[in-house]
Design an enzyme around this catalytic site. Structure first.
Site, short mmCIF file in Angstrom:
data_model
loop_
_atom_site.label_atom_id
_atom_site.label_comp_id
_atom_site.label_asym_id
_atom_site.label_seq_id
_atom_site.Cartn_x
_atom_site.Cartn_y
_atom_site.Cartn_z
N HIS A 112 -26.70 -4.41 -6.57
CA HIS A 112 -27.72 -4.21 -5.54
C HIS A 112 -28.28 -5.51 -5.00
O HIS A 112 -28.55 -5.63 -3.82
CB HIS A 112 -28.85 -3.34 -6.09
N GLU B 298 1.81 -0.20 2.63
CA GLU B 298 1.37 -1.02 1.49
C GLU B 298 2.44 -1.17 0.43
O GLU B 298 2.28 -1.94 -0.52
CB GLU B 298 0.13 -0.40 0.84
N ASP C 164 -2.31 -4.91 -0.90
CA ASP C 164 -1.38 -4.16 -1.75
C ASP C 164 0.07 -4.48 -1.44
O ASP C 164 0.90 -4.50 -2.35
CB ASP C 164 -1.63 -2.66 -1.61
N CYS D 205 -5.07 -4.74 7.96
CA CYS D 205 -6.45 -4.59 7.48
C CYS D 205 -6.67 -5.23 6.12
O CYS D 205 -7.72 -5.06 5.53
CB CYS D 205 -6.87 -3.13 7.47
C1 PEP Z 1 -5.01 -3.49 1.37
O1 PEP Z 1 -4.40 -3.10 0.37
O2 PEP Z 1 -4.69 -4.51 2.03
C2 PEP Z 1 -6.20 -2.76 1.83
C3 PEP Z 1 -6.81 -3.07 2.93
O3 PEP Z 1 -6.65 -1.77 1.03
P1 PEP Z 1 -7.53 -2.02 -0.28
O4 PEP Z 1 -7.85 -3.49 -0.36
O5 PEP Z 1 -8.72 -1.16 -0.13
O6 PEP Z 1 -6.59 -1.56 -1.35
MG MG Z 2 -4.73 -1.09 -0.37
#
Ligand code: PEP
Ligand code: MG
Length: 605
Positions: free
Chosen positions: A203, A450, A474, A521
């Site tokens: 927090h 991934e 991933d 992402c």
């Molecule tokens: C990723 O694997 O790049 C991703 C964005 O998902 P997370 O980091 O939540 O596994």
């Molecule tokens: Mg991921």
């Protein structure tokens, strides 16, 4: 941060503490130490005739804490949903039978004082938490400790007025802080936070980030290493804390801080500019979020949408998992706030190491797995729990009328998984139709790329998916066989490994051949060294933590598509990650002299 900024060097004789970055920023100031060690208490055996009075004394202390918390809750404004929900969880804890009945039973059975009984119960709870690996859940022990410390204060008649009494700007140091603490502290007099406990999801970190105050957390023994009135340098970029720094160090840090301010001001100038290269190639720069409270920063840094809403935090930040209506409300809020920009909500991505311990003992529990990263993770988990997935998809579809929703499915490794979710979605749509509930018929459904099998099958998957989003965190783990959370192989985790880059390129080509967009992402998207490579490989969108957007946008606006393509072509010919980095050491300073100067420290470090 600019690659040209100079961080002050550290003196080996200096007393430096190393912690975790809770919230970025630099501050130099005096500390106020607030130490709470409720478990340091004495044991007293009670005469028989005093036991009833001791039970009553404990019950009254608990009742006073409950009233305090209710009163504090009424001081929070309703838009501080995060803080309110934490307070609610504290209220639940103060009513928790493990703490209450456990303490009362000990007082009765052992004829001991309430403080000692309570400290034993806290020790038992701590033992249980010690075996938990999930850092998010581990962090929640500090909540229990906090509530218990309030009961202690009531028992001892101590009042916690130190925090409320801060009348000049200071850095506050404690074991940990709660949202209640932060509401009592006069924000204008807080320069930053240092805590012994906590991680990036604790927090203190969340509150510090939302208040834009620097914080370093997880600092071993910080409450005993400094004394109220000491001067410290809090470096919330590196997680370092300098105790009693020399004047020279303070001067260096003031200069470092000044450079940061200049740099942030310069980046702020990019927030409202379009995300395009000098020759007009547009690339969407969007935000990754975990909790609704981050929407403020999404807007502040000019994100063009949400590229990844990690919905799992919604399931695990409260005591009970949310129901469809709560999910619907959360999703609607994000969609309304961002409309007409796209909002990509990912279905639950748990299992493996993610929230694994949170699943234990719950309705979501599965047996311990021998190799969880290759086990019942992400979409596999959701497909094993169809009712849960159905509830989440229904909530998303109902919310879809409030903006532009894109549904994202994590860790798809076979076509069949996508087909099953599509089928489930069309059944839900039929049900909603039958019930006369509105939803967006043409909602986009994308998949995360991934795992290598998804890349190999990307052309087939692209025929059924509306967009791809490459989760590089991933994809690196699964393609290089490097556990992303294992410190022993962390040095081999190389985002710029040509194998990873070729997988990205193959995915981009497969997507574009079918006319669908391809986003990134993972963390690579928000890194100014890797972003030009990704752009050179042809991605359409980069989604990152909101504060990274202005920096990546500045780089994009200094880019030219011909040069990006050249980088993209060359990196694919490299033999390994070192070659790619050497290549970038040549290209980046030439193409981005302002950004990378003559040296390319970020590339080679
Ligand atoms: C990723 O694997 O790049 C991703 C964005 O998902 P997370 O980091 O939540 O596994
Ligand atoms: Mg991921």
């Amino acid at each position: 941060m600019s690659t040209n900024l100079h961080r002050p060097s550290s003196d080996p004789d200096q007393q430096i503490l190393y912690g975790l970055v809770g919230s970025p920023g630099i501050v130099i100031g005096q500390v106020v130490v607030i130490s709470r060690h409720p478990e340091q208490t004495q044991r007293h055996t009670l005469p028989n005739d005093q036991v009833a009075a001791e039970l009553l004394r404990f019950q009254e202390a608990v009742a006073r804490v409950e009233n305090e918390l209710i009163a504090l809750r009424s001081q929070f404004s309703t838009d501080l949903a995060e803080a309110l929900s934490i307070l609610d969880s504290h209220l639940l804890m103060v009513r928790d039978t493990v703490i209450l009945d456990g303490t009362l039973t000990l007082i009765k059975q052992k004829r001991i004082n309430a403080e000692w009984a309570l400290s034993r119960i806290l020790a038992e709870i701590r033992d249980k938490f010690e075996h938990i690996r999930d850092p998010y859940i581990k962090d929640r022990f500090s909540d229990i400790q906090y509530v218990v410390s309030r009961i202690f204060n009531q028992l001892s008649g101590r009042q916690e007025d130190l925090l409320g009494a801060l009348d000049e700007p200071v850095i506050v140091v404690s074991d940990d802080f709660s949202p209640e603490d932060t509401i009592r502290m006069p924000a204008k007099n807080i320069l930053g936070f240092l805590t012994e406990k906590g991680g990036i999801t604790s927090h203190t970190s969340i509150v510090a980030r939302s208040l834009d105050l620097p914080a370093v957390v997880g600092l071993e023994k910080v409450t005993s290493r400094c004394v109220t009135g000491d001067t410290v340098i809090l470096d919330g970029f590196s997680g370092r804390v300098y105790l009693s720094p020399t004047l020279d160090q303070q001067t260096q840090y003031l200069e470092y801080k000044r450079q940061h301010r200049v740099f942030s001001d310069e980046l702020a100038g990019y927030i409202h500019r379009t995300s395009e290269t000098v020759d007009g190639l547009q690339v969407r720069l969007s935000a990754n979020i975990e909790v609704l409270e981050e929407l403020k920063t999404v807007q502040k840094y000019g994100a063009e949408g949400i590229g990844l809403f990690r919905s799992e935090f919604d399931f695990f930040q409260y005591k009970d998992p949310p129901d469809e209506q709560q999910l619907y409300k959360h999703y609607s809020e994000v969609l309304v706030r961002l409309a007409p920009a796209p909002v990509t909500i990912r279905t639950l991505d748990v299992g493996g190491d993610k929230f694994a311990s949170r699943l234990t003992g719950s309705d979501l529990h599965f047996e311990c797995e021998r190799n969880p990263a290759l086990g019942l993770r992400s979409i596999r988990f959701s497909l094993k729990k169809p009712d849960l997935l159905k509830m989440q998809l229904r909530a998303m579809l109902r919310a879809s009328v409030h903006g532009r929703l894109r549904i994202l499915l994590p860790m798809i490794s076979s076509f069949d998984e996508l087909r099953k979710v599509r089928k489930m979605l069309s059944n839900i749509m039929e049900d909603l139709d039958a019930a006369g509930i509105a939803f967006e018929q043409n909602v986009e459904v994308g998949i995360m790329i991934e795992v290598p099998s998804a890349v190999v099958m990307a052309d087939t998957l692209a025929a059924e998916a509306d967009f791809f989003s490459i989760g590089t965190n991933d994809l690196i783990q699964y393609s290089l066989a490097i556990d992303r959370a294992n410190e022993y192989v962390a040095h081999m985790y190389e985002p710029l490994h040509p194998a990873v880059l070729r997988l990205i390129k193959q995915t981009v080509d497969a997507g574009h051949n079918q006319g669908i967009e391809v986003a990134i992402c993972g963390e690579m998207a928000g890194d100014v060294v890797t972003a030009p490579v990704l752009l050179g490989l042809g991605v359409d969108e980069l989604s990152m933590r909101p504060s990274a957007i202005p920096h990546v946008k500045r780089l994009l606006r200094h880019s030219c598509s011909r040069q990006l393509q050249e980088i993209g072509r060359q990196v694919l010919k490299c033999a390994d990650g070192v070659d790619v980095r050497n290549l970038l050491t040549r290209y980046l300073p030439t193409y981005y002299p302002e950004e990378f100067g003559n040296q390319c420290r970020n590339v080679t470090s």
